[in-house]
Structures are given as structure tokens and as C-alpha cells.
Design a protein around this motif. Structure first.
Motif, short mmCIF file in Angstrom:
data_model
loop_
_atom_site.label_atom_id
_atom_site.label_comp_id
_atom_site.label_asym_id
_atom_site.label_seq_id
_atom_site.Cartn_x
_atom_site.Cartn_y
_atom_site.Cartn_z
N LEU A 184 0.79 -1.23 0.00
CA LEU A 184 0.00 0.00 0.00
C LEU A 184 0.82 1.28 0.00
O LEU A 184 0.43 2.28 -0.60
N THR A 185 1.98 1.27 0.65
CA THR A 185 2.75 2.51 0.75
C THR A 185 3.27 2.95 -0.61
O THR A 185 3.06 4.10 -1.03
N MET A 186 3.93 2.07 -1.33
CA MET A 186 4.44 2.44 -2.66
C MET A 186 3.29 2.65 -3.64
O MET A 186 3.37 3.51 -4.52
N GLU A 187 2.21 1.90 -3.48
CA GLU A 187 1.04 2.11 -4.34
C GLU A 187 0.53 3.54 -4.17
O GLU A 187 0.26 4.23 -5.17
N LYS A 188 0.42 3.99 -2.95
CA LYS A 188 -0.12 5.34 -2.73
C LYS A 188 0.84 6.40 -3.24
O LYS A 188 0.43 7.41 -3.82
N ILE A 189 2.14 6.19 -3.04
CA ILE A 189 3.14 7.15 -3.52
C ILE A 189 3.04 7.32 -5.04
O ILE A 189 3.03 8.44 -5.56
N ILE A 190 2.97 6.21 -5.75
CA ILE A 190 2.96 6.25 -7.21
C ILE A 190 1.60 6.71 -7.74
O ILE A 190 1.52 7.55 -8.64
N GLU A 191 0.52 6.19 -7.18
CA GLU A 191 -0.80 6.50 -7.70
C GLU A 191 -1.23 7.93 -7.40
O GLU A 191 -1.96 8.54 -8.18
N TYR A 192 -0.74 8.48 -6.32
CA TYR A 192 -1.01 9.89 -6.00
C TYR A 192 -0.37 10.81 -7.04
O TYR A 192 -0.92 11.87 -7.35
N ARG A 193 0.77 10.38 -7.58
CA ARG A 193 1.52 11.22 -8.52
C ARG A 193 1.15 11.01 -9.98
O ARG A 193 1.64 11.70 -10.86
N ALA A 194 0.30 10.03 -10.24
CA ALA A 194 -0.07 9.73 -11.63
C ALA A 194 -1.05 10.76 -12.18
O ALA A 194 -1.91 11.27 -11.46
N GLY A 195 -0.91 11.05 -13.47
CA GLY A 195 -1.85 11.97 -14.11
C GLY A 195 -3.26 11.42 -14.08
O GLY A 195 -4.23 12.17 -13.89
N THR A 196 -3.39 10.12 -14.28
CA THR A 196 -4.69 9.43 -14.21
C THR A 196 -4.50 8.13 -13.45
O THR A 196 -3.57 7.37 -13.74
N PHE A 197 -5.38 7.87 -12.50
CA PHE A 197 -5.32 6.63 -11.73
C PHE A 197 -6.54 5.80 -12.08
O PHE A 197 -7.68 6.19 -11.83
N ILE A 198 -6.29 4.64 -12.70
CA ILE A 198 -7.35 3.73 -13.12
C ILE A 198 -7.37 2.52 -12.20
O ILE A 198 -6.34 1.90 -11.95
N VAL A 199 -8.56 2.19 -11.70
CA VAL A 199 -8.72 1.07 -10.76
C VAL A 199 -9.50 -0.04 -11.44
O VAL A 199 -10.55 0.21 -12.05
N LEU A 200 -9.00 -1.26 -11.33
CA LEU A 200 -9.62 -2.43 -11.93
C LEU A 200 -10.21 -3.32 -10.85
O LEU A 200 -9.50 -3.76 -9.96
#
Length: 227
Positions: A102-118
Motif C-alpha cells: 500500500l505505501t508504494m502504491e499510494k506514492i505512485i498512484e497519488y503522482r499519476a496523471g490518471t489513476f485507473i482502478v480495476l
């Protein structure tokens, strides 16, 4: 459910273009996406796409699938991040972290231009905490004190134990995971902040106000939810 996950993963490929930096999440649904993305690169349907993995697991899978990987330090921006979720509420708030990344997921997904969830349709809930606990990554020396402090939030927490190893689950960052069960999370954003304010907490699995698009695999096809 596996077929529904594959439907969502395949739909996510429609958002990927050449010359993109893609955040690669962790978990069974995202694994399908990574493998499908790798095939697109192998057949040259896509070119110059690089992945930023959120875990050792997603990094190994990306390399096996032929996706070149880079680190957060090597890029200026992340175009899209693709990941799964354990719960999605009607406001597109999420609980994530069953894969302990979860920690690295949040770091990367917070910084993404678009976050897509499957997700498949079983992950849609009326409120967060309805079915699954909130994973909380904690400093090992503080886990017992944090477990007791969570009682203030009317939560019961358990240290996550390994399945094929003795002792607790160890994250990629060398920490423990507490799984905290709440009666009901009324305000996900406020709870996310409150949990992170507890000394010894590294990060928690509430992802509030971060998802842009939810692709839901259903028996009728893929349903798109958008913020």
C-alpha cells in the motif's frame, strides 16, 4: 470472478498509448493487466512504454512480461497508474493493501496523471469497511502500541501473519501490517489522515479522493465509473 477481472484489465489497455510511463499496481487483477500490456509490447502494438512497479511482485512480473521498468527517481512524471482495490464505495474511495504494497502504491498512484482502478463487481460496497479491514503498515517496534491506540477509533486490529512462513508478514519496506476492522468508515478522507497521524504508522490502505476511473468487470461487460 477471474474472467471479470480479465475483462477490466483488457479494457484498461485502451487508455495506454506509446511513450507512456505506467504505474504498475500489485495484486491478481493488476497481474492480468501487466501480462496483457507485455504482450502488446512484444507484438509492437505499443512502443516506448515503461513501467514503475509498486512492489517486488509487480516488478518481477513486469520483467517476465517484457515490460522495461524504471524507478520513481528516473522519471519526471507518471502518465497513468493502474491497480486493483479491495473495496470501492459510491464516491470512488478505496480500501487497498491486501497485497501489503500500500505505501508504494499510494506514492505512485497519488503522482499519476490518471489513476485507473480495476475491480470485479464484488468489490463495490455501500461504505468502506463493509467487508474488509483496513491494512495499516506500521513500524515493527510500534505495532502493539498502535493496535491499542486503534481502539480509540472503535477498531479491532490484528497483526497479519504469513501463510507460507512463520511469523508476521513483512512488507517490501521491512515493516508489519495491522488489519484494522472498523464498524463503519463515515468519512474516508478524515479517517485516512487520522490514521496516518498515529506515531509509528507508515501508511494506511484508505485511498480517498484519488481514483479517477473505476473499471468494473461485470457479467454484462465492463462498467466505467468516473469521478
Amino acid at each position: 470472478m477471474e474472467e471479470l477481472k480479465k475483462l477490466a484489465a483488457k479494457e484498461a489497455l485502451r487508455y495506454i498509448d506509446d511513450d507512456m510511463i505506467i504505474g504498475l499496481g500489485t495484486g491478481s487483477t493488476t497481474a492480468y493487466f501487466i501480462q496483457m500490456l507485455g504482450k502488446k509490447l512484444m507484438t509492437e502494438e505499443l512502443e516506448d512504454v515503461y513501467g514503475i512497479p509498486t512492489s517486488h511482485q509487480s516488478r518481477l512480473l513486469a520483467l517476465e512480461s517484457g515490460i522495461p521498468v524504471v524507478t520513481l527517481d528516473e522519471v519526471d512524471a507518471i502518465d497513468i497508474a493502474v491497480d486493483g482495490a479491495d473495496e470501492v464505495d459510491p464516491h470512488l474511495n478505496l480500501i487497498k493493501g491486501r497485497g501489503a504494497a500500500l505505501t508504494m502504491e499510494k506514492i505512485i498512484e497519488y503522482r499519476a496523471g490518471t489513476f485507473i482502478v480495476l475491480v470485479d463487481e464484488s468489490k463495490l460496497v455501500e461504505y468502506l469497511g463493509q467487508r474488509v479491514p483496513v491494512p495499516i503498515e506500521v513500524i515493527p517496534a510500534a505495532w502493539r502500541a498502535i493496535k491499542e491506540e486503534l481502539e480509540v477509533f472503535n477498531a479491532t486490529a490484528e497483526l497479519r501473519m504469513g501463510v507460507k512462513k512463520d511469523g508476521p508478514v513483512i512488507t517490501d519496506n521491512g515493516n508489519f501490517i495491522l488489519d484494522a476492522k472498523f464498524i463503519k468508515i463515515e468519512d474516508p478522507l478524515d479517517m485516512e489522515i487520522e490514521l496516518n497521524n498515529i506515531p509509528g504508522v507508515v501508511e494506511n490502505g484508505i485511498f480517498a479522493d484519488i481514483a479517477d476511473i473505476i473499471l468494473v468487470g461485470t457479467k454484462e461487460g465492463v462498467k466505467k465509473l468516473e469521478r
